[in-house]
Scaffold this active site. Structure first.
Site, mmCIF file in Angstrom:
data_model
loop_
_atom_site.group_PDB
_atom_site.id
_atom_site.type_symbol
_atom_site.label_atom_id
_atom_site.label_comp_id
_atom_site.label_asym_id
_atom_site.label_seq_id
_atom_site.Cartn_x
_atom_site.Cartn_y
_atom_site.Cartn_z
ATOM 1 N N TRP A 1 99.503 -35.042 130.406
ATOM 2 C CA TRP A 1 98.968 -33.941 129.471
ATOM 3 C C TRP A 1 100.235 -33.458 128.792
ATOM 4 O O TRP A 1 100.911 -32.929 128.682
ATOM 5 C CB TRP A 1 98.029 -32.605 130.707
ATOM 6 C CG TRP A 1 97.061 -33.148 131.263
ATOM 7 C CD1 TRP A 1 97.004 -33.388 130.951
ATOM 8 C CD2 TRP A 1 96.404 -32.300 132.074
ATOM 9 N NE1 TRP A 1 95.416 -34.238 131.870
ATOM 10 C CE2 TRP A 1 95.637 -32.721 132.903
ATOM 11 C CE3 TRP A 1 96.961 -31.255 132.466
ATOM 12 C CZ2 TRP A 1 94.892 -31.879 133.684
ATOM 13 C CZ3 TRP A 1 96.081 -30.675 133.576
ATOM 14 C CH2 TRP A 1 95.598 -31.321 134.316
ATOM 15 N N TYR B 1 98.622 -15.499 138.696
ATOM 16 C CA TYR B 1 99.946 -15.824 140.002
ATOM 17 C C TYR B 1 100.448 -15.652 140.226
ATOM 18 O O TYR B 1 101.130 -14.515 140.910
ATOM 19 C CB TYR B 1 100.271 -17.813 139.912
ATOM 20 C CG TYR B 1 100.986 -18.340 140.975
ATOM 21 C CD1 TYR B 1 99.667 -18.236 142.628
ATOM 22 C CD2 TYR B 1 101.510 -18.086 141.040
ATOM 23 C CE1 TYR B 1 100.923 -18.754 143.709
ATOM 24 C CE2 TYR B 1 102.525 -18.627 142.365
ATOM 25 C CZ TYR B 1 101.473 -19.242 143.048
ATOM 26 O OH TYR B 1 103.101 -19.368 144.448
HETATM 27 P P1 GDP Z 1 102.954 -25.708 134.755
HETATM 28 O O1 GDP Z 1 104.830 -25.682 135.658
HETATM 29 O O2 GDP Z 1 103.353 -24.360 135.645
HETATM 30 O O3 GDP Z 1 102.908 -25.203 133.524
HETATM 31 O O4 GDP Z 1 102.561 -26.006 135.585
HETATM 32 P P2 GDP Z 1 102.171 -27.725 135.993
HETATM 33 O O5 GDP Z 1 102.898 -28.501 137.283
HETATM 34 O O6 GDP Z 1 100.500 -28.163 136.222
HETATM 35 O O7 GDP Z 1 102.133 -28.512 134.445
HETATM 36 C C1 GDP Z 1 103.840 -28.634 133.740
HETATM 37 C C2 GDP Z 1 103.822 -29.077 132.826
HETATM 38 O O8 GDP Z 1 102.889 -30.490 133.511
HETATM 39 C C3 GDP Z 1 102.890 -28.843 131.710
HETATM 40 O O9 GDP Z 1 103.399 -28.857 130.513
HETATM 41 C C4 GDP Z 1 101.729 -30.160 131.671
HETATM 42 O O10 GDP Z 1 100.796 -29.329 130.593
HETATM 43 C C5 GDP Z 1 102.421 -31.485 132.035
HETATM 44 N N1 GDP Z 1 101.392 -32.423 133.110
HETATM 45 C C6 GDP Z 1 101.512 -33.140 132.097
HETATM 46 N N2 GDP Z 1 100.289 -34.119 132.378
HETATM 47 C C7 GDP Z 1 100.166 -33.069 133.233
HETATM 48 C C8 GDP Z 1 98.760 -33.842 134.829
HETATM 49 O O11 GDP Z 1 98.014 -34.137 134.773
HETATM 50 N N3 GDP Z 1 98.482 -32.844 135.458
HETATM 51 C C9 GDP Z 1 99.248 -31.054 135.203
HETATM 52 N N4 GDP Z 1 98.786 -30.687 135.893
HETATM 53 N N5 GDP Z 1 100.732 -31.042 134.810
HETATM 54 C C10 GDP Z 1 100.737 -32.322 133.674
#
Ligand code: GDP
Length: 326
Positions: A209, A143
């Protein structure tokens, strides 16, 4: 102090590419308060990855201004699962629209990037100058590379043809119209949904996560839309501009804030088998602030509003169940 207006949107024909997405629909809501003529494209009427179709659309509806918000978007899991789509779709959409806009003599175009364009180890808060100074974060490089190509296209058309195309990169966004599908969503809507469902199920715990330690900055999408309209009016230049709120929080802190908003009192369990992604991603928005725009909304207010907006999109039985618990 605000920089003087350099472009008047009054009476202009404006097209928001991606108007049905979260960012695009926020831009439409914001632009409806302006005295401009909004060109609307029915949902999925044109595949913006198709160069000929995109070019015909732009030449026939003759926008003077384009907000380029169309993109394939998704969170950390979606990027890992669909690298080809994240790279191909986003490169094609950006290239087709920017080239057609140049050919059609569009007066102003704003390309919307993302702060994931920056090197993984960039000094924080990240300044615009950090672009292309080091390796990208691996979890979303597909991306990011497409978004870098998009903002470079805007720069190149400005440099070679004098096209008045600009770019900005918003930090992590949230708000109405977000994606709540747990396999492809970003963290804020994912946690809102998971914590809401844990509350409804009277669960003793819910799973976050990763370690909970990564830091992220969040911006309400309506604030981004306001900043984008501001940039269209007040900014012309090659430098792509950061758009952040300055409000940074750890993922664990975000989970606690959402638990408070939702009224969930159970335990937060951290699933360390899931990736953390980049450790910290805070944009330095001082360039935008110096032009005269600053985000005023607190993260807590934004999350409360978003929760209310999301509940309103649910069937009434689920909503009333949730409303009783607030
Ligand atoms: P990023 O900002 O591009 O890394 O994308 P995300 O918004 O998907 O994830 C941000 C952070 O939130 C990462 O460290 C994920 O592991 C954490 N995280 C915790 N719980 C969740 C969940 O349920 N969904 C997602 N997408 N991220 C999570």
């Amino acid at each position: 102090m605000t920089e003087p207006e350099i472009y008047d949107l009054n009476g202009k024909r404006v097209w928001v590419a991606g108007e049905h997405g979260m960012v695009g629909s926020a831009l439409v809501r914001r632009l409806q308060r302006e005295h401009c003529s909004l060109l609307r494209m029915p949902r999925r009427a044109i595949d913006l990855r198709d160069q000929a179709a995109t070019s015909i659309w732009i030449k026939s509806c003759k926008p003077q201004v384009i907000f380029l918000a169309a993109a394939r978007v998704g969170g950390i899991a979606a990027n890992a699962a669909m690298p080809a789509q994240f790279l191909y779709d986003n490169v094609m959409i950006a290239a087709n629209i920017i080239h057609a806009a140049h050919e059609a003599g569009v007066e102003r175009l704003l390309f919307l990037g993302s702060t994931c364009i920056y090197p993984r180890d960039a000094a924080q808060p990240i300044r615009e100058e950090a672009l292309l100074t080091g390796p990208l974060e691996k979890t979303n490089e597909w991306y990011a590379i497409a978004k870098i190509a998009g903002l470079k296209l805007a720069q190149a058309y400005r440099r070679q043809y004098g096209a008045d195309f600009i770019s900005c990169q918003p930090t992590n966004l949230y708000g109405p119209g977000d994606n709540y599908d747990l396999d492809s969503s970003h963290v804020l809507p994912a946690l809102l949904r998971k914590i809401h469902e844990a509350k409804q199920a009277q669960a003793g715990s819910m799973t976050v996560w990763g370690t909970g330690r990564p830091m992220r900055e969040f911006l309400h999408v309506d604030d981004l839309a306001d900043a984008a309209v501001f940039l269209m009016r007040h900014y012309a230049g090659e430098m792509p501009i950061n758009v952040g709120s300055g409000q940074e929080i750890s993922i664990a802190g975000l989970a606690r804030l959402i638990s408070t908003v939702v009224g969930f009192e159970g335990e937060l369990v951290f699933d360390r088998t899931r990736p953390d992604g980049t450790a910290r991603k805070l944009a330095n928005s001082s360039r935008l602030n110096a032009l005269g725009w600053k985000s005023a909304r607190s993260l807590e207010d934004g999350v409360r509003q978003t929760y209310t907006d999301w509940l309103a999109t649910m069937p009434s039985d689920e909503r009333s169940n949730a409303a009783r618990t607030e």
